[in-house]
Motif scaffolding. Structure first.
Motif, mmCIF file in Angstrom:
data_model
loop_
_atom_site.group_PDB
_atom_site.id
_atom_site.type_symbol
_atom_site.label_atom_id
_atom_site.label_comp_id
_atom_site.label_asym_id
_atom_site.label_seq_id
_atom_site.Cartn_x
_atom_site.Cartn_y
_atom_site.Cartn_z
ATOM 1 N N GLY A 113 0.805 -1.216 0.000
ATOM 2 C CA GLY A 113 0.000 0.000 0.000
ATOM 3 C C GLY A 113 0.832 1.257 0.000
ATOM 4 O O GLY A 113 2.049 1.228 -0.150
ATOM 5 N N THR A 123 -3.050 3.836 3.544
ATOM 6 C CA THR A 123 -4.038 2.993 2.866
ATOM 7 C C THR A 123 -4.200 1.646 3.557
ATOM 8 O O THR A 123 -5.242 1.003 3.423
ATOM 9 C CB THR A 123 -3.667 2.773 1.390
ATOM 10 N N THR A 182 -9.559 1.108 5.501
ATOM 11 C CA THR A 182 -10.848 0.428 5.626
ATOM 12 C C THR A 182 -11.262 0.301 7.084
ATOM 13 O O THR A 182 -12.457 0.340 7.404
ATOM 14 C CB THR A 182 -10.806 -0.958 4.972
ATOM 15 N N ASN A 227 -10.034 -5.159 9.152
ATOM 16 C CA ASN A 227 -8.756 -4.582 8.790
ATOM 17 C C ASN A 227 -7.653 -5.200 9.634
ATOM 18 O O ASN A 227 -7.708 -5.161 10.868
ATOM 19 C CB ASN A 227 -8.793 -3.064 8.995
ATOM 20 N N ARG A 252 4.231 -8.018 -1.331
ATOM 21 C CA ARG A 252 3.395 -7.361 -2.344
ATOM 22 C C ARG A 252 2.923 -8.409 -3.371
ATOM 23 O O ARG A 252 3.213 -8.324 -4.550
ATOM 24 C CB ARG A 252 4.190 -6.259 -3.026
ATOM 25 N N ASP A 277 0.130 -12.267 -3.456
ATOM 26 C CA ASP A 277 -0.959 -12.979 -2.779
ATOM 27 C C ASP A 277 -0.469 -13.793 -1.593
ATOM 28 O O ASP A 277 -1.260 -14.465 -0.922
ATOM 29 C CB ASP A 277 -1.663 -13.923 -3.770
ATOM 30 N N LEU A 316 -1.076 2.563 -4.309
ATOM 31 C CA LEU A 316 -2.435 2.117 -4.032
ATOM 32 C C LEU A 316 -2.869 1.096 -5.081
ATOM 33 O O LEU A 316 -3.477 0.063 -4.770
ATOM 34 C CB LEU A 316 -3.386 3.312 -4.022
ATOM 35 N N ASP A 376 -0.813 -0.776 -6.704
ATOM 36 C CA ASP A 376 -0.026 -1.968 -6.419
ATOM 37 C C ASP A 376 -0.657 -2.766 -5.285
ATOM 38 O O ASP A 376 -0.677 -4.006 -5.307
ATOM 39 C CB ASP A 376 1.400 -1.554 -6.066
ATOM 40 N N GLN A 377 -1.198 -2.062 -4.284
ATOM 41 C CA GLN A 377 -1.813 -2.740 -3.142
ATOM 42 C C GLN A 377 -3.005 -3.592 -3.563
ATOM 43 O O GLN A 377 -3.144 -4.741 -3.131
ATOM 44 C CB GLN A 377 -2.262 -1.698 -2.110
ATOM 45 N N PHE A 378 -3.861 -3.048 -4.398
ATOM 46 C CA PHE A 378 -5.108 -3.737 -4.719
ATOM 47 C C PHE A 378 -5.049 -4.562 -5.999
ATOM 48 O O PHE A 378 -5.792 -5.535 -6.149
ATOM 49 C CB PHE A 378 -6.249 -2.724 -4.804
ATOM 50 N N PHE A 379 -4.171 -4.175 -6.928
ATOM 51 C CA PHE A 379 -4.142 -4.864 -8.220
ATOM 52 C C PHE A 379 -2.769 -5.421 -8.587
ATOM 53 O O PHE A 379 -2.600 -5.951 -9.675
ATOM 54 C CB PHE A 379 -4.611 -3.908 -9.328
ATOM 55 N N GLN A 380 -1.801 -5.290 -7.666
ATOM 56 C CA GLN A 380 -0.419 -5.707 -7.946
ATOM 57 C C GLN A 380 0.049 -5.121 -9.272
ATOM 58 O O GLN A 380 0.562 -5.830 -10.146
ATOM 59 C CB GLN A 380 -0.326 -7.233 -7.935
#
Length: 515
Positions: A276, A280, A284, A291, A323, A325, A370, A372-376
């Motif tokens: 993140g 970030t 949430t 979280n 960074r 799964d 951001l 990168d955090q959610f979509f790599q």
């Protein structure tokens, strides 16, 4: 900057309140009220207090004080405050001085801000069923910085959760002696939009953004006064249990400075890094959603303020999420990440022209990491297409097995310049079979008062990270002289030459997870 994270978070909190994600009135099991608290010098601090409802009127509860983030209103922590109160805490959150409806001017975690924190604790002990022997502080970003500094100055604080904050303000926005332009502009703009900067902050910000090197020592001294690392002895003497949390890609307060500070703490401590950007990883949770960061913070307080035997003190204290799964990894300390290192040489001699962006860059503050955090999806560059006139490029061999980068990549090289001043930015890329490079890490470096044409050594630590390089890929180091994230100091027409003397070879040293 067109907007700021602070304003975005503010809007999200307001929207979340409207949707019921954050409490706006008395909840079933807690009591919420809004109060004015007299801070240092009588300055009014707007605050809210959440207390457990019912029970023994003579009962005393652990108390947690939450200073707000930079430019965020006092509703910021209501969702987390209610969760904490539901589990038996008194929670007092207050708007830091100089912002929104609180009085005074923005002091940037100066002495008045630290005195305010103690005044809020005083008020809580006098006006709520708080236990004076079980006081904690927590916060995100600005609130984290204030909490750490308060722990150095108020021995009543027994536990701290400092999330997305700073321990070294200079290493955060002036690392490599390079101004972090977008970070400073974001903070300054948000401060002017939502608060009242004091004259000292105005002067420092103006000197910083205008590259007034005549005032450099003043800027550094100002930053050191606001850095917990400069009060480390007092923090250790007071013995508060310190939990630090941050994101790998934090473009305001990069993770290196937290890791270095963590290693110097002698009391109970915990370090957590996740994917993140700035704040970030906690966002949430501010809306009351599940979280990981806030879950850890609650467990930290449960153990060190309530005495709960929840096992957090027996876990590996350094907790990292790559960074990817992959799940969380535990380590006994930060320095253990240095145990297994891979080197590749930066051989030969390469000369580049300054003042031109080669296309390699660290992305956009708050946005790129951001994604990168959610979509790599980190910033990318086509390594074969980078113009060699403006970028030095060195590549490793292709790796037959995955390379799990964990920690701080180090670069050592020899540089000479045609001018006495200059800036370079180093980038480490994960390069696939087609030459597309995904950014692993980066860092800037600025020099002054060098003799033109005279080589000098450069040792540069890139921002710490946890990144898995797939099998069949290689690593590439790219160095250029311009990045929108930073202010550069390259005179027009300057050239930089990178060499690798036999007596002092240049290299990249990459920390790898030991399998």
């Amino acid at each position: 900057m067109r907007t700021s994270l602070a304003l975005a978070v503010s809007a999200a909190l307001v929207a979340g309140t409207a949707l019921g994600l954050a409490p706006t009135a008395q909840a079933a099991d807690t009591s919420i009220r809004f109060v004015d608290i007299a801070g240092d010098g009588g300055t009014v601090l707007k605050a809210n207090v959440v207390t457990p409802a019912g029970g023994d009127s003579a009962a005393r509860y652990p108390v947690i004080v939450l200073p707000t983030s930079w430019a965020v209103p006092q509703v910021e922590y209501l969702a987390q405050a209610q969760k904490l109160a539901d589990s038996g805490y008194v929670v007092v959150s207050y708007n830091s001085r100089g912002f929104w409806q609180s009085g005074g001017e923005i002091e940037t975690a100066g002495p008045k801000d630290i005195a305010d924190a103690s005044k809020v604790i005083d008020w809580a002990l006098a006006n709520t069923p708080s236990d004076p022997d079980h006081v904690g502080m927590a916060g995100v970003s600005y609130g984290a910085g204030i909490s750490l500094l308060a722990a150095a100055n108020d021995p009543r604080i027994k536990a701290v959760a400092a999330l997305s904050g700073w321990a070294d303000l200079i290493e955060s926005i002036y690392s490599g002696r390079t101004q972090h332009l977008q970070a400073a502009a974001l903070l300054g703009g948000a401060g002017y939009l939502t608060g009242r900067p004091g004259p000292e902050l105005k002067q420092i910000l103006g000197d910083f953004l205008s590259s007034n090197l005549a005032k450099e020592e003043d800027m550094i001294a100002w930053g050191r006064k606001r850095s917990a690392v400069e009060q480390l002895d007092r923090i250790n003497a007071n013995g508060a249990a310190i939990m630090l949390g941050n994101a790998w890609g934090d473009t305001i307060f990069p993770p290196n400075q937290y890791a270095s500070f963590y290693e110097k703490l002698t009391g109970p401590k915990r370090l957590e890094f996740r994917p993140g950007d700035h704040a970030t990883a906690e966002a949430t949770g501010l809306l009351g959603l599940p979280n990981d960061t806030w879950t850890s913070a609650h467990r930290w307080f449960d153990h060190y303020l309530k005495g709960a035997d929840n096992g957090i003190d027996r876990e590996q204290p350094v907790r990292l999420k790559p960074r990817s799964d992959a799940g969380y990894e535990g380590y006994p300390d930060w320095k253990s990440l240095d145990a297994n290192r891979l080197k590749f040489d930066l051989g030969g001699t390469q000369r580049i022209w300054a003042n031109v962006d080669s296309g390699a860059n660290g992305g956009v503050v708050m946005l790129s990491n951001l994604l990168d955090q959610f979509f790599q999806a980190p910033p990318v560059a086509s390594i074969p297409l980078l113009p060699r006139a403006f970028a030095g490029v060195w590549q490793s061999e292709r790796y037959d097995a995955p390379q799990r980068v964990r920690g701080t990549v180090k670069v050592h090289t020899t540089v000479s310049s045609t001018e006495e001043s200059g800036t370079l930015v180093a980038y480490l890329y994960d390069v696939g079979p087609l030459g597309l490079g995904k950014l692993v890490s980066n860092a800037p470096y600025t020099f002054h008062d060098r003799t033109p044409g005279q080589p000098f050594g450069v040792d540069l630590e890139l921002f710490s990270t946890a990144y898995d390089v797939p099998a069949g890929h290689r690593l590439a180091l790219v160095v250029d002289t311009v990045d929108p994230l930073y202010i550069e100091h390259n005179p027009t027409g300057a050239q930089l030459t990178f060499s690798s003397p036999t007596a002092d070879p240049s290299y990249v040293s990459v920390p790898l997870r030991a399998e």
